[in-house]
Design a protein around this motif. Structure first.
Motif, PDB file in Angstrom:
ATOM      1  N   GLN A   1       0.819  -1.203   0.000  1.00 16.82           N
ATOM      2  CA  GLN A   1       0.000   0.000   0.000  1.00 16.82           C
ATOM      3  C   GLN A   1       0.851   1.251   0.000  1.00 16.82           C
ATOM      4  O   GLN A   1       1.886   1.277   0.649  1.00 16.82           O
ATOM      5  N   PRO A   2       0.440   2.235  -0.736  1.00 11.18           N
ATOM      6  CA  PRO A   2      -0.818   2.375  -1.452  1.00 11.18           C
ATOM      7  C   PRO A   2      -0.831   1.816  -2.868  1.00 11.18           C
ATOM      8  O   PRO A   2      -1.795   1.988  -3.605  1.00 11.18           O
ATOM      9  N   ALA A   3       0.219   1.103  -3.298  1.00 16.21           N
ATOM     10  CA  ALA A   3       0.327   0.643  -4.692  1.00 16.21           C
ATOM     11  C   ALA A   3      -0.884  -0.173  -5.144  1.00 16.21           C
ATOM     12  O   ALA A   3      -1.413   0.057  -6.244  1.00 16.21           O
ATOM     13  N   LEU A   4      -1.330  -1.129  -4.336  1.00 22.04           N
ATOM     14  CA  LEU A   4      -2.463  -1.963  -4.731  1.00 22.04           C
ATOM     15  C   LEU A   4      -3.732  -1.138  -4.913  1.00 22.04           C
ATOM     16  O   LEU A   4      -4.463  -1.307  -5.893  1.00 22.04           O
ATOM     17  N   THR A   5      -3.972  -0.233  -3.992  1.00 22.74           N
ATOM     18  CA  THR A   5      -5.145   0.629  -4.091  1.00 22.74           C
ATOM     19  C   THR A   5      -5.050   1.532  -5.315  1.00 22.74           C
ATOM     20  O   THR A   5      -6.041   1.737  -6.025  1.00 22.74           O
ATOM     21  N   LEU A   6      -3.862   2.055  -5.581  1.00 23.06           N
ATOM     22  CA  LEU A   6      -3.680   2.919  -6.753  1.00 23.06           C
ATOM     23  C   LEU A   6      -3.934   2.144  -8.039  1.00 23.06           C
ATOM     24  O   LEU A   6      -4.609   2.638  -8.954  1.00 23.06           O
ATOM     25  N   ALA A   7      -3.410   0.924  -8.140  1.00 25.98           N
ATOM     26  CA  ALA A   7      -3.610   0.118  -9.342  1.00 25.98           C
ATOM     27  C   ALA A   7      -5.082  -0.227  -9.556  1.00 25.98           C
ATOM     28  O   ALA A   7      -5.564  -0.238 -10.692  1.00 25.98           O
TER      29      ALA A   7
ATOM     30  N   PHE B   1       8.052  -8.543   1.919  1.00 23.56           N
ATOM     31  CA  PHE B   1       6.956  -7.661   1.526  1.00 23.56           C
ATOM     32  C   PHE B   1       6.623  -7.826   0.047  1.00 23.56           C
ATOM     33  O   PHE B   1       5.458  -7.929  -0.336  1.00 23.56           O
ATOM     34  N   ILE B   2       7.636  -7.861  -0.802  1.00 22.53           N
ATOM     35  CA  ILE B   2       7.385  -7.971  -2.242  1.00 22.53           C
ATOM     36  C   ILE B   2       6.724  -9.308  -2.571  1.00 22.53           C
ATOM     37  O   ILE B   2       5.861  -9.379  -3.450  1.00 22.53           O
ATOM     38  N   SER B   3       7.047 -10.364  -1.847  1.00 19.03           N
ATOM     39  CA  SER B   3       6.360 -11.651  -2.038  1.00 19.03           C
ATOM     40  C   SER B   3       4.874 -11.517  -1.731  1.00 19.03           C
ATOM     41  O   SER B   3       4.030 -12.066  -2.444  1.00 19.03           O
ATOM     42  N   LYS B   4       4.555 -10.776  -0.671  1.00 20.68           N
ATOM     43  CA  LYS B   4       3.150 -10.539  -0.325  1.00 20.68           C
ATOM     44  C   LYS B   4       2.443  -9.734  -1.413  1.00 20.68           C
ATOM     45  O   LYS B   4       1.293 -10.008  -1.761  1.00 20.68           O
ATOM     46  N   VAL B   5       3.130  -8.736  -1.948  1.00 22.37           N
ATOM     47  CA  VAL B   5       2.541  -7.914  -3.008  1.00 22.37           C
ATOM     48  C   VAL B   5       2.284  -8.775  -4.246  1.00 22.37           C
ATOM     49  O   VAL B   5       1.207  -8.712  -4.844  1.00 22.37           O
ATOM     50  N   LYS B   6       3.266  -9.595  -4.630  1.00 22.70           N
ATOM     51  CA  LYS B   6       3.101 -10.458  -5.802  1.00 22.70           C
ATOM     52  C   LYS B   6       1.890 -11.376  -5.634  1.00 22.70           C
ATOM     53  O   LYS B   6       1.123 -11.585  -6.580  1.00 22.70           O
ATOM     54  N   ALA B   7       1.720 -11.934  -4.446  1.00 18.63           N
ATOM     55  CA  ALA B   7       0.578 -12.810  -4.191  1.00 18.63           C
ATOM     56  C   ALA B   7      -0.740 -12.058  -4.360  1.00 18.63           C
ATOM     57  O   ALA B   7      -1.683 -12.574  -4.963  1.00 18.63           O
ATOM     58  N   GLN B   8      -0.788 -10.831  -3.842  1.00 17.71           N
ATOM     59  CA  GLN B   8      -2.010 -10.043  -3.950  1.00 17.71           C
ATOM     60  C   GLN B   8      -2.283  -9.621  -5.394  1.00 17.71           C
ATOM     61  O   GLN B   8      -3.441  -9.581  -5.820  1.00 17.71           O
ATOM     62  N   VAL B   9      -1.235  -9.308  -6.140  1.00 17.60           N
ATOM     63  CA  VAL B   9      -1.400  -8.947  -7.553  1.00 17.60           C
ATOM     64  C   VAL B   9      -2.064 -10.108  -8.292  1.00 17.60           C
ATOM     65  O   VAL B   9      -2.999  -9.917  -9.066  1.00 17.60           O
ATOM     66  N   GLY B  10      -1.602 -11.322  -8.009  1.00 16.77           N
ATOM     67  CA  GLY B  10      -2.190 -12.503  -8.641  1.00 16.77           C
ATOM     68  C   GLY B  10      -3.627 -12.725  -8.216  1.00 16.77           C
ATOM     69  O   GLY B  10      -4.505 -12.975  -9.045  1.00 16.77           O
ATOM     70  N   THR B  11      -3.880 -12.619  -6.925  1.00 15.87           N
ATOM     71  CA  THR B  11      -5.231 -12.824  -6.393  1.00 15.87           C
ATOM     72  C   THR B  11      -6.209 -11.803  -6.963  1.00 15.87           C
ATOM     73  O   THR B  11      -7.345 -12.141  -7.314  1.00 15.87           O
ATOM     74  N   LEU B  12      -5.775 -10.558  -7.061  1.00 15.00           N
ATOM     75  CA  LEU B  12      -6.650  -9.482  -7.545  1.00 15.00           C
ATOM     76  C   LEU B  12      -6.693  -9.399  -9.076  1.00 15.00           C
ATOM     77  O   LEU B  12      -7.503  -8.659  -9.627  1.00 15.00           O
TER      78      LEU B  12
END
Length: 167
Positions: free
Chosen positions: A70-76, A93-104
């Motif tokens: 955050q806020p990257a996911l919300t911005l995207a 942290f970046i592993s968590k972001v990658k997982a969320q990018v895939g999920t979303l």
């Protein structure tokens, strides 16, 4: 800026820590959940970004020290025509972001392990907007971090950043 001697010492101690290990990343991710309210930093940053991208066809956004995303996911999600780069020094942290990018199913967000003090991965004048929520205060060399930010920011671009006024 830290105001008390104890806070100055704590800040000095913290500023030499160049990243978050797995346990610290988990703790920070849990704390960051408390920022998901309408007056929290991410909705405010997202709103501010909106006021700057009105005249950009395909804005390029760099989110520094994204932590758990955050806020990257919300911005995207909010600005699907924008291309968002989410960066953090922590692999966890970046592993968590990658997982969320895939999920979303986000196709407009790229996560990168990058130190905000060394943005050599990115070209000069590459981004329309740079965001940094609570990141600069952890940089060991704050001047270098800001210099790198302004190097990658396009002329006339916008930096939207937050920091704690007290630790």
């Amino acid at each position: 800026r830290p105001r008390s001697k104890a806070a100055k010492f704590a800040f000095r101690q913290q500023s030499t820590n160049v990243g978050f290990d797995e346990e610290q990343a988990k703790i920070y991710a849990a704390i960051s959940e408390s920022h998901k309210h309408e007056k929290g930093p991410w909705p405010l940053i997202t709103e501010k970004v909106g006021s700057f991208i009105d005249n950009c066809d395909r804005p390029k956004i760099l989110d520094l020290a994204t932590g758990p995303g955050q806020p990257a996911l919300t911005l995207a999600q909010t600005y699907p025509n924008a291309h968002v780069n989410a960066t953090d020094l922590s692999d966890d942290f970046i592993s968590k972001v990658k997982a969320q990018v895939g999920t979303l199913g986000l196709t407009n967000l790229e996560p990168w392990v990058v130190d905000l003090q060394d943005l050599n991965k990115f070209s000069d004048n590459q981004f329309d907007i740079v965001t940094c929520c609570y990141g600069y205060m952890f940089a060991e060399d704050k001047v270098k971090a800001l210099s790198e930010t302004f190097r990658v920011l396009k002329p006339g671009g916008s930096l939207i950043a937050t920091t704690w006024d007290e630790l």
